[in-house]
Design a protein around this motif. Sequence first.
Motif: not given
Length: 918
Positions: A142-154, A184-189
């Motif tokens: 859950m923690k990973t999923m929640s911060c993936t958005d900001s990580k990609v941008e960063q 797959e989830a990361g690629a889609e993000k």
Amino acid sequence: VAGPCPGARVPASARRQVTAGQLRERGNALFQAGDHAAALAAYTQALSLCEVEPERAVLHRNRAACYLKLEDYAKAEADASKAIEANGRDMKALFRRSQALQKLGRLDQAVSDLQRCVSLEPKNKAFQEALRALGSSMHEKMKTMSCTDSKVEQMFQILLDPEEKDADKKQKAAQNLIVLAREEAGAEKIFQSDGVRLLTELLDTAKADLMLAALRTLVGLCSGHRSRTMAILAELGAPRLSAVLGVEHEQVSLAACNLLHVMFDSLKEGLQKDFHGKEDAVVLDSSKDLKLLIKHLLELLALEGASAHGRDNALNLLIKVVPRKSPKETNNSMSLWVIDQGLKKILEVGSTVCGAPGSLPVTENSRMSASVLLSKLYDDLKCDAERENFHHLCEDYVRSWFEGHELAGKLRAIQTVSCLLQGPSDAGNRVLELEGIMDSVLSLCASVCEAHQLVAVEALIHAADKAKRASFITANGVSLLKEIYKHSERDSIRIRALVGLCKLGSAGGTDFSMKQFAEGSTMKLAKQCRKWLCNEMIDAGTRRWAVEGLAYLTFDADVKEEFVEDKAAMQAMFHLAKSEDRSVLYAVASTLVNCTNSYDHEEPDPQMLELAKYAKQHIPEQHPKDKPDFVKRRVRKLLTAGVVSALTCMVKSENLALTNSCRELISRVFLALVEEAEDRGGVVAQGGGKVLIPLSLEGTEVGQTKAAQALAKITITSNPEMAFPGERIYEVVRPLVSLLHLQRTGLENFEGLMALTNLAGISERLRQKILKEKAVPMIEGYMFEEHELIRLAATECMCNMAMSKEVQELFLAEGSDRLKLMVLYSGEEDEKLRRAASGTLAMLTALHPPICKRIPQVTAHWLEILQALLLSPSAELQHRGAVVVMNMMAAEREVAEQLIASEMLEILSVLAKDKDKP
């Protein structure tokens, strides 16, 4: 091979029908012993007999435990759910379902089941620990999923910030992006977060490290996802991708090649990892995108600004993606389109003369890659009209250079001929016959310019390969090549002239009586080849020609003997085989085939020999040093010198010069290397077993069969679980089953059956794999074979296969004579056949009691056969007979009465007192 008869499998009840309770107990014992597949079969059989709901729930719960051990988590979850439906407080079933759900990735449901377990038994530490571990992994997710958005941008900010000077920080951001794109989830993000535009910016920076990060991330985004690939291609554009492929930086070009390959796969196969059929609503036509990419690759081939590595990568991609993978595919339109649009562009690479003004940048492998591509395109043609079009295009291209371009044009035309002779040789022979071509080749062989002479001598050598021209060249070229060899001051020219002489000198092949040169000349040429091969001062491209020479000279047994005595020459050849020069592979493989005598050689019919002598016709003769003892010694010397590691490297390198004919040669060598049982362990230890699997699944039919036979020999005498560890053992089944096809030789059938017998005795999963490959009907067919060894091997194989429930059912099939055959074979004179057949009966009657009732119905001689087994002087046959009788007594009252009414009781009484046979 087909192990002793398992007394432990005898039903617990000795005088009545087997009950569900007894089957459950048997299943429990088998589970404790670690035989989970057999335990599963026992519980399944018990379920078919049991009608009491609480007992059925326990059996479902036990089956769930078996499925967990067998890693079939969906079935484990289904069985545990059935147990829970009957009793919602069944903690074992709840715990097993949570384990299955966890493996299936349904963590929230798994937690719910574990929480229920803890509430039912709060003090159980195992439940508490499992819940804690699962909770922690869910929290991380859950923690990973929640911060993936900001990580990609960063990550993109760090990579695209021109002010960011911290190289380690940038490298870490790039690596994180690549890793994220693999999920797959990361690629889609990344895709949804405007990632493609940002990756395009990274590509446009022209900085190698950023370009590599972008290309590797794009690979993750495109892998197995057609709609995403089409969107990315639309945004990036084929011209940009083609330009990146053509850059000077070798790693960037290779990464672009990898991305394009993944894109091709996604567009062609449409492997869809999309969730819940996201693409089902839209029919995606990717053929236009495919043609667009291929069009740009073809344009890159003739583009002067493209790098040599980029050109090679474009050729390699076209080889992989254009021709059909199998003749079973009927559509060859892509190959036809490439021939019409790009054949001349491919020939531009094949006709390049290195060092000539305005020539395209190429590597030492470019022309070979062009030849391979041309060959694959030509092989992909289906009719004479298509082939005729190919010939016309090649002839027009050669004429366009040969006529009106003076010397430079003639060189390009001759280089094109060489390229075609190494690829589609039919097309090469056609252009060789064009007016003036052969005369120009012969005249340029005498040129004072080294570059011109090289082109002409190489063309002459390739032409000498082809039977159509060999007689003409023998008449006109031998004296010329001898002159060049004796008088040229350049090693690069002399070595090529020598290869030409070697090719012409080996026209008699292995026929000792057909030698082209004077006594001793062949040995002198071979000695010179070995000398050049070992000379590290000469460049690898030139030393390759020395191996080409040996590939022809080693038809002579004296040359073979000297070569295997020269350890330095063997090591130098193996070293070249492992190098990046792909064009040497076929020559190395040919030399090894000659040294191991693994080419096809049929013994001549004695009557035909007499007729030939009478008619004064030529009779082939074998060299005394080609007899089996000499061959065996040569094989040992090659093994000691490290031939297996060289062959392994040749296969593993995924080399495009590793053509199907080259794979066949390697398979032939491997088969010769494993001929002696004592050499097989060493071959496996050096990686031979691992590379034989791909060789047995791809290539020419002969090559696949030779590799499969080598695998069979290894499987027969080695422990298969050690020879092929892990999942690899399951990959061996298909090649072994291919040896059972009717067009294979008797020896191949026999060795395939022996190897499958060993595999069938290991585990239920392997037996299931053999069943899936439809081997059982073929095994049964060979049980009727006239040849006694093949018949025996098939019966032994069936004995081990009989441990499978599906095979047991076959023996009860209506109208089948399988059981009758087993009973009759148990009464044959051949003791080994009796042992295999009676062992099968012992197995069948123990594991599948209904068979006991059927035995008296299949033949009137059943009692007589069983009595003969019990009265046999062989203790093994007596044991098998005793087990069959015991199982029959236990299974059916009527059968037991028939047995007691005969002399069986008397025989058993005598055997029971025999203290020498416990």
